[in-house]
Scaffold this active site. Structure first.
Site, mmCIF file in Angstrom:
data_model
loop_
_atom_site.group_PDB
_atom_site.id
_atom_site.type_symbol
_atom_site.label_atom_id
_atom_site.label_comp_id
_atom_site.label_asym_id
_atom_site.label_seq_id
_atom_site.Cartn_x
_atom_site.Cartn_y
_atom_site.Cartn_z
ATOM 1 N N SER A 207 1.081 -1.239 0.051
ATOM 2 C CA SER A 207 -0.008 -0.075 -0.081
ATOM 3 C C SER A 207 0.849 1.191 0.052
ATOM 4 C CB SER A 207 -0.961 0.114 1.172
ATOM 5 O OG SER A 207 -0.171 0.211 2.541
ATOM 6 N N ASP A 264 -4.566 -15.402 -1.579
ATOM 7 C CA ASP A 264 -5.364 -15.197 -0.687
ATOM 8 C C ASP A 264 -5.660 -16.370 0.419
ATOM 9 O OD1 ASP A 264 -7.360 -14.100 0.958
ATOM 10 O OD2 ASP A 264 -8.984 -14.726 -0.409
#
Length: 503
Positions: A207, A264
């Protein structure tokens, strides 16, 4: 010089968090031991042992009697230039047999996972094996019992704190939403109410900013356990970088391998979150789950499933876990990037007229729920208490005190270069692509340059006219600014505008 010994040299090469060493392929040690590139080797100096990945060198910058260290390896080894080192093959890891069991479809119990996580936490498991573990745990690769056992094992191989009081609270956000920097508002509100909240946070990996990056623009975050404890004992709360302490150390190494794979794994996510909370001595934990098409949790069904697992695994470890679903459809606040997000936080704490109300309201909701969990407010009244603490200045005073205790409050930096992108047509903002917002902020230099990033000037449902500002890019160099702008132009529209008639 005795066999298997080489002289230490600092290579000055950044290999991120992976320890790497460099040896001449024709040196006596390499030939005698049969070392090959990408092999794992053990280096011993003054009683300290380091496991590192070997890269072989054929050019003359490295002598045949030297071994060079990457920056990560040099820091971990603690050697000095010219120190005499022993280099050898590492011991055989029995725990890898458990990994093979999982790879062949078997289940792992606590004993097996404890052995594996112990070796992981000591840096003994090569990245290629860590990657295989992460892969085999992907999707539904871990059942409930395995997830509980893994979480326990990750806690037990590191430090575990005891604060000698109750309740000790914490919060976590699943992430994936730019600007969602509520922690820096929630912690001082809760601590000002007399509730202990030792908050460890992460730096950004994928991020534009992590909570630790944002907090670092205000105060030091690289505190050890003893220093962090002093802050909490003095002020009731802290906001520090978790990797500076051996709190669930196996998790830090798994994350380093897991993130680049973009796999994931719900089980690993749950174990990662809850192992850190349990190791920090937290007893009651609120978990914020942003739900949106571009966040980590895409829909309400997935959110409910994750919530059930977090609550049930937490209960098995003795943690009281509560979850809250929040809007993940657009960025929170205005700033995206460490200093820009810090300015939003300070605007909220100072109750400024231009403070982003969405960040304020989200923080009040979370702080209110934590105060209710801590029995400082009756059900439904926590937000009112949180609002009072924020509005009368107690939260700001506590935040300043926490910053002072962590090393001193400082002013976030400002970028040298900016560029505003404006609306090309009249209309109403129908959507904001949160992933592209985060991406352009990163290309502008965030979080490496704390002042870099983006400021979003509009929200969904805002009416805009042609020429109105949509977002501004901030960068430390003109080159980075132009690079980010070229990306923006290739990805337009980042802010979607629908033409609509006058209301």
């Amino acid at each position: 010089m005795p066999p298997n010994r080489l002289l230490a040299r600092r290579a000055g090469i950044d290999t991120y968090q992976q320890p790497v060493v460099y040896m001449r392929s024709d040196c006596d040690v390499s030939r005698a031991e049969g070392f090959q590139s990408q092999a794992q080797v053990e280096v011993i100096c003054n009683g300290r042992h380091l496991l590192a990945i070997l890269h072989q060198v054929s050019s003359s910058w490295l002598r045949s009697d030297e071994i060079a260290f990457s920056e990560s390896a040099w820091s971990l080894m603690g050697a000095a230039e010219g120190d005499e080192l022993v280099v050898r093959h590492p011991p055989v890891l029995d725990s890898l047999a458990h990994l093979r069991t999982k790879l062949h479809g078997g289940r792992l119990d606590y004993v097996a996972l404890r052995a594996l996580m112990s070796d992981v936490s000591r840096g003994r498991v090569p990245d290629i094996h860590l990657a295989s573990f992460v892969t085999v745990c992907a999707g539904k690769g871990l059942d409930f019992d395995e997830t509980v056992a893994l979480t326990r094992a990750m806690v037990d191989v590191g430090e575990r704190l005891d604060w000698g009081t109750s309740p000790v609270v914490d919060k976590h956000c699943i992430g994936g939403l730019p600007g969602n920097r509520t922690t820096l508002i929630v912690v001082p509100i809760v601590a000002a109410c007399g509730v202990v909240m030792p908050k460890t946070s992460s730096r950004a990996i994928t991020s534009a900013a992590g909570t630790a990056d944002v907090m670092e623009t205000f105060a030091p975050v690289d505190l050890g356990l003893a220093a962090m404890r002093r802050v909490v004992e003095r002020e009731g709360g802290c906001i520090v970088w978790g990797n500076a302490m051996r709190v669930s150390p196996a998790d830090d190494l798994l994350i380093r391998v897991e993130r680049p794979l973009s796999i994931d794994s719900e089980g690993l996510m749950v174990a990662s979150i809850l192992s850190k909370k349990a190791a920090m001595g937290s007893q009651r934990v609120l978990i914020d789950i942003p739900v949106g098409a571009l966040t980590k949790v895409r829909n309400s069904s997935a959110a409910r499933q994750l919530s059930r697992k977090l609550i049930s695994v937490g209960a098995a470890l003795g943690l009281q876990v509560q979850t809250v679903f929040t809007d993940g459809s657009q960025p929170v606040g205005r700033g995206v990037g460490p200093a820009l997000e810090a300015m939003d936080v300070m605007a909220v704490l100072e109750r400024g007229a231009g403070a982003p109300q969405d960040l304020r309201e989200r923080a009040l909701v979370l702080a209110g729920l934590i105060l209710e969990m801590a029995n400082k407010a009756t059900p439904g009244m926590g937000k009112s208490l949180a609002r009072a603490v924020l509005d009368d200045g107690r939260a700001l005073a506590k935040f300043v005190a926490i910053c002072d205790a962590q090393g001193g409050l400082r002013v976030p930096p400002k970028a040298a270069h900016t560029h505003c992108v404006s609306a090309l047509a009249d209309g109403v903002v129908s959507a904001i692509d949160t992933r592209l917002v985060a991406r352009m902020a990163k290309l502008a230099g965030a979080p490496r340059d704390p002042a870099a990033g983006a400021r979003v000037h509009v929200c969904v449902q805002d009416r805009v006219n042609r020429g109105d500002p949509l977002f501004t890019l901030y960068a430390e160099s003109l080159g980075e600014l132009q690079y980010a702008l070229s990306f923006v132009r290739s990805q337009l529209p980042i802010v979607h505008i629908e033409a609509k008639g006058e209301p």
